[in-house]
Design a protein around this motif. Structure first.
Motif, mmCIF file in Angstrom:
data_model
loop_
_atom_site.group_PDB
_atom_site.id
_atom_site.type_symbol
_atom_site.label_atom_id
_atom_site.label_comp_id
_atom_site.label_asym_id
_atom_site.label_seq_id
_atom_site.Cartn_x
_atom_site.Cartn_y
_atom_site.Cartn_z
ATOM 1 N N MET A 1 1.650 14.529 0.204
ATOM 2 C CA MET A 1 1.517 13.347 1.054
ATOM 3 C C MET A 1 1.304 13.761 2.502
ATOM 4 O O MET A 1 1.935 14.698 2.996
ATOM 5 N N GLN B 1 2.227 8.872 8.005
ATOM 6 C CA GLN B 1 1.777 8.198 9.221
ATOM 7 C C GLN B 1 2.366 8.861 10.473
ATOM 8 O O GLN B 1 1.666 9.094 11.440
ATOM 9 N N LYS C 1 0.826 -1.210 0.000
ATOM 10 C CA LYS C 1 0.000 0.000 0.000
ATOM 11 C C LYS C 1 0.862 1.262 0.000
ATOM 12 O O LYS C 1 0.679 2.180 -0.806
ATOM 13 N N THR C 2 1.816 1.303 0.936
ATOM 14 C CA THR C 2 2.679 2.478 1.025
ATOM 15 C C THR C 2 3.480 2.667 -0.254
ATOM 16 O O THR C 2 3.671 3.793 -0.726
ATOM 17 N N VAL D 1 -4.621 5.393 2.487
ATOM 18 C CA VAL D 1 -4.364 4.076 3.072
ATOM 19 C C VAL D 1 -4.835 4.148 4.510
ATOM 20 O O VAL D 1 -4.403 5.022 5.258
ATOM 21 N N LEU E 1 1.464 4.445 -2.861
ATOM 22 C CA LEU E 1 1.306 5.861 -2.533
ATOM 23 C C LEU E 1 2.593 6.639 -2.812
ATOM 24 O O LEU E 1 2.579 7.723 -3.393
ATOM 25 N N ARG E 2 3.708 6.065 -2.391
ATOM 26 C CA ARG E 2 4.984 6.740 -2.563
ATOM 27 C C ARG E 2 5.339 6.874 -4.038
ATOM 28 O O ARG E 2 5.993 7.848 -4.438
ATOM 29 N N ASP F 1 -1.119 8.291 4.096
ATOM 30 C CA ASP F 1 -0.608 6.957 4.438
ATOM 31 C C ASP F 1 -0.869 6.653 5.914
ATOM 32 O O ASP F 1 -0.112 7.068 6.778
ATOM 33 N N GLU F 2 -1.921 5.931 6.180
ATOM 34 C CA GLU F 2 -2.316 5.589 7.558
ATOM 35 C C GLU F 2 -2.194 6.799 8.484
ATOM 36 O O GLU F 2 -1.464 6.777 9.466
#
Ligand SMILES: Nc1ncnc2c1ncn2[C@@H]1O[C@H](COP(=O)(O)OP(=O)(O)OP(=O)(O)O)[C@@H](O)[C@H]1O
Ligand SMILES: Nc1ncnc2c1ncn2[C@@H]1O[C@H](COP(=O)(O)OP(=O)(O)OP(=O)(O)O)[C@@H](O)[C@H]1O
Ligand SMILES: [Mg+2]
Ligand SMILES: [Mg+2]
Lengths: 266, 219, 247, 219, 266
Positions: free
Chosen positions: A104, A107, A57-58, A215, A61-62, A184-185
Motif C-alpha cells: 500500500m 495518502q 474507496k479506502t 484511489v 483498498l484496505r 490511496d489518494e
C-alpha cells in the motif's frame, strides 16, 4: 522498477485474472460501508476508484491489504494462490499471505520517521523477506535512483518535501516486489506543484506493467493511465467502464453529478 | 551552621548514595522498565483477562504507599514462608513500584504513535510483534524519556525507604549522623543537597538522551 | 548484611540451641538512639549502652553478635517476621508487649522525667500537665504516661525533634527517659530545658524476643544475672551515665 | 489475621484520612496548581530572569526529598524567626512540592496546544493574555488531567509525611494503632487498603473529568 | 455578509487605496524569504497571490495580520489610519490595531476545538470587540445561515467536515467586520469535492464588495474573482497583472513554467 526485475512474480498465465473480488461487504456498527463489491483485475492492468468522500474507496483498498476485515465476500489472488472467504474467520497467516502479495502507498505517506530513506525502503526486504542486506540495499538504491532520490538515502523523512516523501513511500512498496500495488489518494496531501512528480512516477510504473489499484481524484491521470474506472457511491459500484467512456458519457445521474462537482467546483 | 560537622558528614552521606541509593535506583529502574513494558503490552493486548490483571496491578501499586509495599515484601512474606534478603527485597519492591508507574507512561507513549505507523508496518508484511518491536517502540521511546526520567528522579529519593528494610543508603547515613549530633535539620538539608546534585546529573543525562532520540524530528 | 536463617522457625520462638547452632545472635536496633544505640561520631562504629550490653550477653552465650539497623516503625515487624532474634533498643516492658513477645529481665531501670523549657513556670509537676501539649514518640511508653496526666500529645519521631519543639516553644513539655536527657545535657551544655518532675515508677527496659522464646530468654536472663554479678553491667552503665542504671 | 483488631482499627484510620489526609491533599493541590500555573507561565515567558528562577525552583523541588522540604519549613524557618503552625506548614510544603511537579505538566500541556491556536486567537484580535486564558488554557486543561491526577494520587500518599510535623492523618493513626497493638504489618496493610480505596475514588473522579473535557474531541 | 452591514467600515473615499505595502523584506536567519514586496489594493478589490511553495506567500499574508514581523518595509491601511514602519520597533498596540483591520482564514481552519460553532464565531465580537452578546449572536447566526450552517450552531468543530469547518473559519473572520480579509490556501486541505462549497462562499464575499487577499492554487477561482494576480517566486514579485492576461500570456519564463506545472501536472 526496471522492467526486467519487477513484476516478474506477477506473470501468471494470461487467462485467469490476478485479482478477483466477489461480494465484498462491510459494516461499521449500523453503517453499511460496502454492500456488494465485485471486480476483477488482470495482471498488468490499472484500476482507478473514484467516488465521493465516505463512499468506501479506502475500505476496499484496505481490505485488499488485510488492514480491514470485511464481513463477507471473497478475495482471490493469482488464481487462488491466496484465497480468502471473509464470511468465516481469517487466520493471521492468511492475512500475512495477502499482505505478501500487495503493498500500500498511503495518502499521508506514513514513512517511518526514525529510519533514514534507505532504511525505510530496505526494512521490508531485509526484516520481513529476509533478503541479504547488500542485495536489498543495492536494489533499493537502484529504485531511489529511478525516482531521483539517490542523494537522499541518508536523510530522515522530516527532511524531505511531501512529494519526496511520497516517492519514498512508493519505492518502499515497490521494493517488496508485490503482485499488486495499492494507492490511496497518493497525491492529495501534496502541494499542487508537487503532484506532478508523484503522478509521473506512478505513470511509469503502470507503463512497466505493474498491476495497480489507485484511489485518486486526478481525473487527468485516470484518463491517461487507467484501464478501468469504478465509480463508488454509498458502498456500491454505481458505474464502471473505460475512462474515456465514463468521464465523457456517464450513464448514471450520480456519476454525472460527481464529475461535474470535480471539474467545475463552483 | 556548624561547618565542621557539615564537612565531616559530607563523605559518609555521599558514600551512602554511591553504595546504596545509586545502585539500588539503577537496578530497580532497569528491572522496573521491563515490568512496565510487559504490563503496558498486557493492557493494550486486547485480551480481557490480561489487561484486567495489568490494570489491577497498576491500581494497587499506585494506590498504596510504597512504604507498605516494602513492608509486605520484607516483613509479611516471611509469614508465608518466603524470606528474602534485604537487597533483593528492596530491588523487588522498587522494581514493582516503578513497573506500575512507568507502565502507564509506556502505554501512553505507545498509543501516541500514529495508527498509520502500525499500518505501514503491516503493509510491508510485518506481524504485530515485529511492527511493535521495530517500528512502534523506537518511536515510543522518544516520547517517554521525559516522563520516565521523572519516575527515575522520584525513585532516587524514594529509595530512602529502603533503610526500613535494613538497606543502608544516603538518607540512613544522614539519620545516623543526625542522631549522634542532634543537628537533624542541618544534616537533612545536607542530604537534600546531595540528592539535588545527583538529580542534576540525571537531568543532564536526560537532555543528552533526548537530544539523541530527537535527531529524526523536525525542530 | 546477611539475613538470619534462624527466622524460618521463628514462629515457635527461639531456643538457645538454635542460636548457638547458627553461631550468631541477630540483634535489631535503631542505631539512631543516643546514648543507647548510635554510631560513634555519626558514621563510625555502632555503639551505645544497649549495644555493649547485648554484646556482653552474646559473649556469655558463646555466639557472635550481628546487628541489623532499622527504624522503630519496622523493628517489631522485623522481630515478628524472623529478621532478628532479639531487639536491643530500650524496649520498655508493658502489657501489650508482654502479650506479643517474650521479654527478658530488665537491664535498664530509669525514671521518666518531665521536661520543660527553662522559662516555663506554669508546669512544675506531672499534676500540672493537664491541658498542656507534650511531644512524645509514639513508640515509647512515655506516651501513655503523658496521656495519663491529661496532656495533649503531639507525636514526634524522637528526642531530637521533641527537644527542638520545646526550644522553639511549640510544645509545652515532654516526658522522656532521664538518661536521654542527661546525655543530651552532657553534649549540648546549656540546653535551655529543665527537669521539673520525675515519675514514681521507673520504666523497666528489656530485650524483646519472639513469642515463645522462653528457652532463649532464660539463657539471656542467666547471662544478664552473671554480668550483673561480676560488675560488667555496672561498669558499662558507669561509662555512659556516670551511675549504675541497670537496676 | 486478627479480624477483630482490623475492624476496630478501620474507623480511626478512615477518620484520620477524612480529617487529615483528604483536606490536606485537597488544599495543597489547589494551591499547588496555582503555583504551578504561575511557574509554568514564568518558564515559557521568554523573560530570562523569570524563566531562570522558575527552572531553579522546579529543579530544587524535584531534586530534594519532600521530607526535608517539610523539615526546612517547620524546623528550620524558626531559626530565621519564622514560626509556622503545623497545618499551615504542611500546606505550604505540599503546595510548593505540587507546584514544582505540576509546573512541568502544565508547561508541557500548554506547549502541546498547536501554534495555530495562538494565531487564531491573535487573528480575532486577542492579546497574548486573552488568548492564553480563553483559548490555550482550556485546551491545555484537557491534556493535563491524567498527569495531574497522578500528581494528586502521589500527593495523597505523600501527606503521610505530615505526621512528622505534628499533623494527624491516616498513616499516623495507623502507626499509633500499630504501636499499641504491635501488629505493624497488618495495620499498615489495612492503611494501604484505605489509601487504595481513596485512590480508586480519585481515579473515578478523574475519568469523569476526562470524559467531560473530552466532549469536544473526536474518538 | 449581507451588503448592507458588512464592508461598511471599508468605505473610505474612493481615491486612496485601502492597503499600501512598500518594500516589505524578511529573513529567517540567513534565508531571505521576502526581498522587496510592493503592492496596493483598493477597497472592494480582490488580490490573489500565487507562487511555488516557499516563495513567501504565507509570509506576506501573515505580515498583514501582524502574525509575522518583517525586517523592513511599511504597511499602511485606510490611508494611514494604521501605518507601520517595520524598520523600527513595532508596539504591541500597533500590532493589535493592524489585526483589528484584518482577519485571517487559515489553511487548516484553526477553529477553536473547545468551542461550539456559534461560540467560535462570537468569541471575537464579544470578548475582543465587546459587542453585546445578543447582538453578536444574532449577527453570527445570520452569517451561519448564509453559508448553510445555521443548524450546526451547537456542534463542535470535530463534528464537521473539512468544508464545513472552513466555512465556519470564514464566518469567524467576517464576523469581526474587518476591512481586509486574508485567505491562506483556504481550500488546500479539503477533499476535492468539498472545495466548491468554500470557493462559492468566497466568490459571494468578493461580489458583495469585501476587500480580500487570497493565496490559492485554484486558478479557475482566481480567473473568475481576482482583480489582480501577483506571482511570487524567491521572495520577489516576478510578475503581476489581471488574471486573464497573466494566465494566458505570462511574460516571464518562471511564470510560464509554474503555470504549466499546475495545469499539466505530468
Ligand atoms: N474504523 C471505522 N469505524 C467506523 N466507521 C468507519 C471506520 N472506517 C471508515 N468508516 C466509515 O466508513 C465510510 C467509508 O469510509 P472510507 O474511508 O472507505 O471512505 P472513502 O471513500 O475512502 O472516503 P474519503 O474520500 O473521505 O477517503 C465512511 O463513512 C467512514 O466514516
Ligand atoms: N518561522 C520560520 N522559521 C524559519 N523559516 C521559515 C519560517 N517560516 C517560514 N520560513 C521559510 O520561509 C520561506 C517562505 O515561507 P512561506 O510559508 O511564506 O512560503 P509559501 O509561499 O507560503 O509556501 P507554501 O506554498 O509551501 O505555503 C520558506 O522557505 C520557509 O521555509
Ligand atoms: Mg479514503
Ligand atoms: Mg503558505
Amino acid at each position: 522498477m526496471s522492467p526486467t526485475e519487477s513484476p516478474s512474480r506477477a506473470s501468471t498465465p494470461g487467462s485467469t485474472p490476478l485479482l478477483e473480488v466477489r461480494g465484498l461487504a462491510k459494516s461499521f456498527g449500523d453503517h453499511e460501508v460496502l454492500r456488494s463489491i465485485d471486480f476483477t483485475l488482470d495482471t498488468g492492468k490499472v484500476l482507478v476508484l473514484i467516488g465521493p468522500s465516505g463512499s468506501g474507496k479506502t475500505t476496499v483498498l484496505r481490505s485488499l491489504n488485510g488492514l480491514e476485515q470485511p464481513d463477507a465476500g471473497t478475495v482471490s489472488v493469482a488464481g487462488g494462490e491466496v484465497a480468502i472467504d471473509f464470511a468465516g474467520p481469517v487466520s493471521a497467516a492468511t492475512r500475512l499471505a495477502l499482505r505478501d502479495r500487495s503493498a500500500m502507498v498511503f495518502q499521508h505517506y506514513n514513512l517511518f520517521p526514525h529510519l533514514t530513506v534507505l532504511q525505510n525502503v530496505t526494512e521490508g526486504p531485509i526484516v520481513v523477506q529476509k533478503r541479504a542486506r547488500a542485495d536489498a540495499e543495492a536494489e533499493a538504491m537502484a529504485l531511489l535512483e529511478r525516482v531521483g532520490l539517490a542523494d537522499k538515502r541518508d536523510a530522515f523523512p522530516f527532511e524531505l518535501s511531501g512529494g519526496q516523501q511520497q516517492r519514498v513511500g512508493i519505492v518502499r512498496a515497490v521494493a517488496l516486489r508485490p503482485q499488486l500495488l495499492l494507492f490511496d489518494e497518493p497525491t492529495s496531501s501534496l502541494d499542487p506543484e508537487l503532484v506532478g512528480e508523484v503522478l509521473t512516477v506512478m505513470k511509469e510504473l503502470a507503463e512497466e506493467g505493474w498491476t495497480m489499484v489507485v484511489v485518486t481524484h486526478e481525473l487527468v491521470f485516470a484518463r491517461e493511465v487507467a484501464d478501468e474506472v469504478l465509480f463508488l457511491d454509498g458502498g456500491v459500484i454505481v458505474e464502471r467502464g473505460a475512462p474515456e467512456r465514463l468521464f465523457t458519457a456517464p450513464t448514471q445521474e450520480r456519476t454525472k453529478q460527481f464529475l461535474n462537482r470535480l471539474l467545475f467546483p463552483f | 551552621m556548624d561547618w565542621e560537622l557539615f564537612w565531616v558528614s559530607l563523605w559518609p552521606i555521599v558514600r551512602g548514595g554511591l553504595v546504596g541509593t545509586i545502585p539500588l535506583s539503577i537496578a530497580s529502574f532497569a528491572i522496573g522498565l521491563v515490568i512496565a513494558l510487559l504490563v503496558a503490552l498486557a493492557r493494550i493486548s486486547g485480551i480481557r483477562v490480561l489487561s484486567g490483571i495489568a490494570r489491577f496491578y497498576v491500581s494497587v501499586i499506585r494506590g498504596t504507599p510504597l512504604l507498605v509495599q516494602l513492608f509486605v515484601i520484607f516483613y509479611w512474606l516471611p509469614s508465608l514462608g518466603l524470606l528474602i534478603d534485604p537487597w533483593p527485597s528492596a530491588v523487588i519492591a522498587f522494581s514493582l513500584n516503578v513497573g506500575g508507574y512507568a507502565a502507564e507512561v509506556i502505554r501512553a507513549a505507545i498509543l501516541s504513535v500514529p495508527k498509520g505507523q502500525w499500518e505501514a508496518g503491516h503493509t510491508i508484511g510485518m506481524s504485530r510483534t515485529t511492527t511493535l518491536r521495530r517500528i512502534i517502540l523506537p518511536q515510543a521511546a522518544r516520547v517517554s524519556v521525559p516522563p520516565l526520567s521523572n519516575t527515575f528522579i522520584s525513585l532516587v529519593k524514594d529509595t530512602s525507604l529502603a533503610s526500613l528494610i535494613l538497606v543502608t543508603e544516603l538518607f540512613r547515613e544522614a539519620q545516623k549522623i543526625a542522631a549522634f549530633s542532634q543537628e537533624f535539620v542541618m544534616i537533612y538539608m545536607e542530604a537534600a543537597l546531595v540528592y539535588w546534585v545527583f538529580s542534576l546529573v540525571l537531568s543532564t543525562a536526560q537532555s543528552r538522551i533526548e537530544k539523541r532520540l530527537d535527531r529524526y524530528v523536525a525542530h | 548484611s546477611d539475613a538470619p536463617d534462624a527466622g524460618a522457625e521463628a514462629s515457635d520462638g527461639l531456643t538457645l540451641a538454635e542460636v548457638q547452632e547458627s553461631g550468631e545472635l541477630v540483634v535489631g536496633t535503631e542505631g539512631t538512639y543516643r546514648p543507647f544505640s548510635y554510631h560513634e561520631g555519626g558514621s563510625g562504629a555502632l555503639t551505645g549502652y544497649d549495644i555493649e550490653v547485648v554484646t556482653a550477653v552474646a559473649e556469655k552465650l558463646g555466639v557472635e553478635v550481628t546487628f541489623e539497623e532499622t527504624q522503630w516503625d519496622a523493628i517489631f515487624a522485623g522481630l515478628q517476621s524472623g529478621r532478628f532474634d532479639i531487639i536491643a533498643n530500650q524496649v520498655s516492658i508493658n502489657d501489650e508487649r508482654e502479650a506479643a513477645y517474650t521479654m527478658s529481665d530488665p537491664y535498664t531501670v530509669s525514671p521518666g522525667v518531665l521536661i520543660v523549657a527553662d522559662s516555663n513556670t506554669e508546669i512544675a509537676s506531672f499534676d500540672d500537665l493537664s491541658g498542656f501539649s507534650s511531644a512524645q514518640s509514639l513508640t515509647s511508653n512515655w506516651y501513655e504516661v503523658a496521656v495519663g496526666y491529661g496532656a495533649t500529645v503531639e507525636a514526634v519521631e524522637g528526642w531530637a525533634q521533641a527537644a527542638e519543639l520545646l526550644t522553639q516553644g511549640r510544645v509545652d513539655a515532654t516526658v522522656n527517659d532521664e538518661l536521654t536527657f542527661l546525655d543530651f545535657e552532657k553534649t549540648e551544655g546549656d540546653t535551655g530545658l529543665k527537669i521539673v518532675d520525675e515519675t514514681d515508677d521507673a520504666s523497666l527496659n528489656a530485650f524483646a524476643l519472639p513469642k515463645g522464646s522462653d528457652d532463649l530468654a532464660a539463657a539471656i536472663n542467666e547471662a544478664l544475672a552473671e554480668l550483673r554479678a561480676d560488675g560488667t553491667l555496672a561498669a558499662i552503665s558507669e561509662s555512659y551515665f556516670g551511675s549504675d542504671v541497670s537496676e
